[in-house]
Design a protein around this motif. Sequence first.
Motif, PDB file in Angstrom:
ATOM      1  N   THR A   1      29.951 -53.446-116.682  1.00 40.07           N
ATOM      2  CA  THR A   1      31.244 -52.768-116.795  1.00 40.07           C
ATOM      3  C   THR A   1      32.152 -53.643-117.656  1.00 40.07           C
ATOM      4  O   THR A   1      31.756 -54.719-118.104  1.00 40.07           O
ATOM      5  CB  THR A   1      31.888 -52.545-115.414  1.00 40.07           C
ATOM      6  N   ALA A   2      33.374 -53.203-117.856  1.00 42.25           N
ATOM      7  CA  ALA A   2      34.286 -53.932-118.735  1.00 42.25           C
ATOM      8  C   ALA A   2      34.568 -55.356-118.257  1.00 42.25           C
ATOM      9  O   ALA A   2      34.801 -56.257-119.066  1.00 42.25           O
ATOM     10  CB  ALA A   2      35.601 -53.162-118.875  1.00 42.25           C
ATOM     11  N   ASP A   3      34.515 -55.579-116.930  1.00 38.72           N
ATOM     12  CA  ASP A   3      34.891 -56.900-116.424  1.00 38.72           C
ATOM     13  C   ASP A   3      33.836 -57.574-115.558  1.00 38.72           C
ATOM     14  O   ASP A   3      34.017 -58.708-115.127  1.00 38.72           O
ATOM     15  CB  ASP A   3      36.199 -56.805-115.628  1.00 38.72           C
ATOM     16  N   VAL A   4      32.716 -56.882-115.279  1.00 38.04           N
ATOM     17  CA  VAL A   4      31.671 -57.463-114.438  1.00 38.04           C
ATOM     18  C   VAL A   4      30.298 -57.088-114.993  1.00 38.04           C
ATOM     19  O   VAL A   4      30.086 -55.940-115.401  1.00 38.04           O
ATOM     20  CB  VAL A   4      31.766 -56.957-112.975  1.00 38.04           C
TER      21      VAL A   4
ATOM     22  N   ARG B   1      40.605 -59.178-107.472  1.00 38.50           N
ATOM     23  CA  ARG B   1      40.584 -58.874-108.900  1.00 38.50           C
ATOM     24  C   ARG B   1      39.421 -57.985-109.322  1.00 38.50           C
ATOM     25  O   ARG B   1      39.578 -57.090-110.157  1.00 38.50           O
ATOM     26  CB  ARG B   1      40.539 -60.197-109.682  1.00 38.50           C
ATOM     27  N   PHE B   2      38.251 -58.213-108.789  1.00 34.85           N
ATOM     28  CA  PHE B   2      37.050 -57.481-109.197  1.00 34.85           C
ATOM     29  C   PHE B   2      36.611 -56.425-108.174  1.00 34.85           C
ATOM     30  O   PHE B   2      35.502 -55.902-108.291  1.00 34.85           O
ATOM     31  CB  PHE B   2      35.908 -58.451-109.487  1.00 34.85           C
ATOM     32  N   SER B   3      37.448 -56.159-107.187  1.00 35.98           N
ATOM     33  CA  SER B   3      37.076 -55.212-106.124  1.00 35.98           C
ATOM     34  C   SER B   3      37.102 -53.773-106.621  1.00 35.98           C
ATOM     35  O   SER B   3      37.860 -53.421-107.485  1.00 35.98           O
ATOM     36  CB  SER B   3      38.033 -55.348-104.944  1.00 35.98           C
TER      37      SER B   3
ATOM     38  N   LEU C   1      30.118 -50.737-110.518  1.00 34.45           N
ATOM     39  CA  LEU C   1      30.564 -49.456-111.067  1.00 34.45           C
ATOM     40  C   LEU C   1      31.555 -48.801-110.119  1.00 34.45           C
ATOM     41  O   LEU C   1      32.598 -48.293-110.530  1.00 34.45           O
ATOM     42  CB  LEU C   1      29.366 -48.549-111.305  1.00 34.45           C
ATOM     43  N   SER C   2      31.226 -48.795-108.832  1.00 31.31           N
ATOM     44  CA  SER C   2      32.125 -48.242-107.820  1.00 31.31           C
ATOM     45  C   SER C   2      33.155 -49.299-107.433  1.00 31.31           C
ATOM     46  O   SER C   2      32.801 -50.433-107.112  1.00 31.31           O
ATOM     47  CB  SER C   2      31.320 -47.815-106.593  1.00 31.31           C
ATOM     48  N   ARG C   3      34.426 -48.929-107.487  1.00 31.65           N
ATOM     49  CA  ARG C   3      35.513 -49.867-107.196  1.00 31.65           C
ATOM     50  C   ARG C   3      36.456 -49.294-106.139  1.00 31.65           C
ATOM     51  O   ARG C   3      36.431 -48.099-105.842  1.00 31.65           O
ATOM     52  CB  ARG C   3      36.324 -50.150-108.472  1.00 31.65           C
ATOM     53  N   ALA C   4      37.309 -50.160-105.615  1.00 33.61           N
ATOM     54  CA  ALA C   4      38.236 -49.729-104.565  1.00 33.61           C
ATOM     55  C   ALA C   4      39.110 -48.574-105.040  1.00 33.61           C
ATOM     56  O   ALA C   4      39.418 -47.660-104.278  1.00 33.61           O
ATOM     57  CB  ALA C   4      39.095 -50.909-104.129  1.00 33.61           C
ATOM     58  N   ALA C   5      39.501 -48.602-106.306  1.00 29.10           N
ATOM     59  CA  ALA C   5      40.379 -47.561-106.825  1.00 29.10           C
ATOM     60  C   ALA C   5      39.620 -46.324-107.285  1.00 29.10           C
ATOM     61  O   ALA C   5      40.212 -45.257-107.462  1.00 29.10           O
ATOM     62  CB  ALA C   5      41.215 -48.107-107.986  1.00 29.10           C
TER      63      ALA C   5
END
Length: 366
Positions: free
Chosen positions: A335-338, A364-366, A18-22
């Motif tokens: 999430t949408a991708d993981v 890619r998934f960060s 849920l939490s991402r680099a961006a």
Amino acid sequence: MQHAVIMAGGSGTRLWPLSRAARPKQLLDVIADGDGAAHSLLAEAFTRLQAVLPAERIWVCTAARYADAVRAALPELHPDRLVLEPVARDTANAVGLAAALVADVDPDAELAVVSADHVIRPVERFAAALRTAYDVLAVRPRALVTLGVTPTSPATGFGYVQKGAATEVPGASEAASFREKPDLATAESYLASGEYVWNSGMFVWRARTVLDALAEHLPASAQGLDRVVAAPAGAERDAVLAEVFPTLPKISVDYAVLEPAATEPGRVVVVDLDVDWLDVGSWPALAGTLTADDAGNATRGLTVLLDSAGNVVLSDDPDHLVALVGVRDSVVVHTADVTMVCPVGDAERVKSLLAAAQQAFGPRFS
């Protein structure tokens, strides 16, 4: 005057995916409002401080890459109250940078340093503790004040502060020692003694005092920060900051300032913070902010569970159903991708799981 800075630069990797680099955890809308809506940890921290301070004296320190997201999340934040770290150099330098910029505006500033990672209830008790900490500075101008949470269990995931003699300010004691995260037996002894509080990582001190402490204990950082504030505010200062900040020694404010200062009797003071305190640093911790059913399943999003108990289940896709049957004590996040699944007991390993995903698939998934 009294100021406060919210430290909001963490990446929140233990709340991946849920939490991402961006978009790190402090910017995610994970805290439920009374009307069923949600807001971010950062917004909650800002509102909490407004119980004590006007918006113009609340600052936010974050990574430069989060600047636009922070501004969008906090429309009440004054434009010149955003402190941007070019790179992460741990908390001594982040706190030092904030103190230097606040002191540049208000040389006599009293500065609270709080985190964007906490859920604290009730706000009134937090506000009272913060006012007590400011009161300490009125009688002990050189004090370094830390807020110590009254422990409710023998927690092994927090550092502790040992309280010493009472001060002239009710609710404030001299700090006798700082202790690292203990094993269970030690934590149980701390709780039984009544002498120890959880180290919340929140502090109050004069901005000039912490800068003087850095000059004493971490001179390389102090000299670098002096170069930054010596430059005129604007593009010239930003250029010096980008040059200097990455070169500063990486160390926490506890190691660099608090622990050395604690050897001087009466220099470090701990104020009791008797609240419900949740440090949202992992999926089990975040579960404390979610709605739980009678079987202890904490969920958010489109979910259905059958014969399942003790799970943390979250989906941020309104069109995707997460369905569990016969599942116990697991974290399931979509999430949408993981899609990430792990036992609750292995939740601290999510950071390592992210590292493995980065090694396998790049950023890619960060």
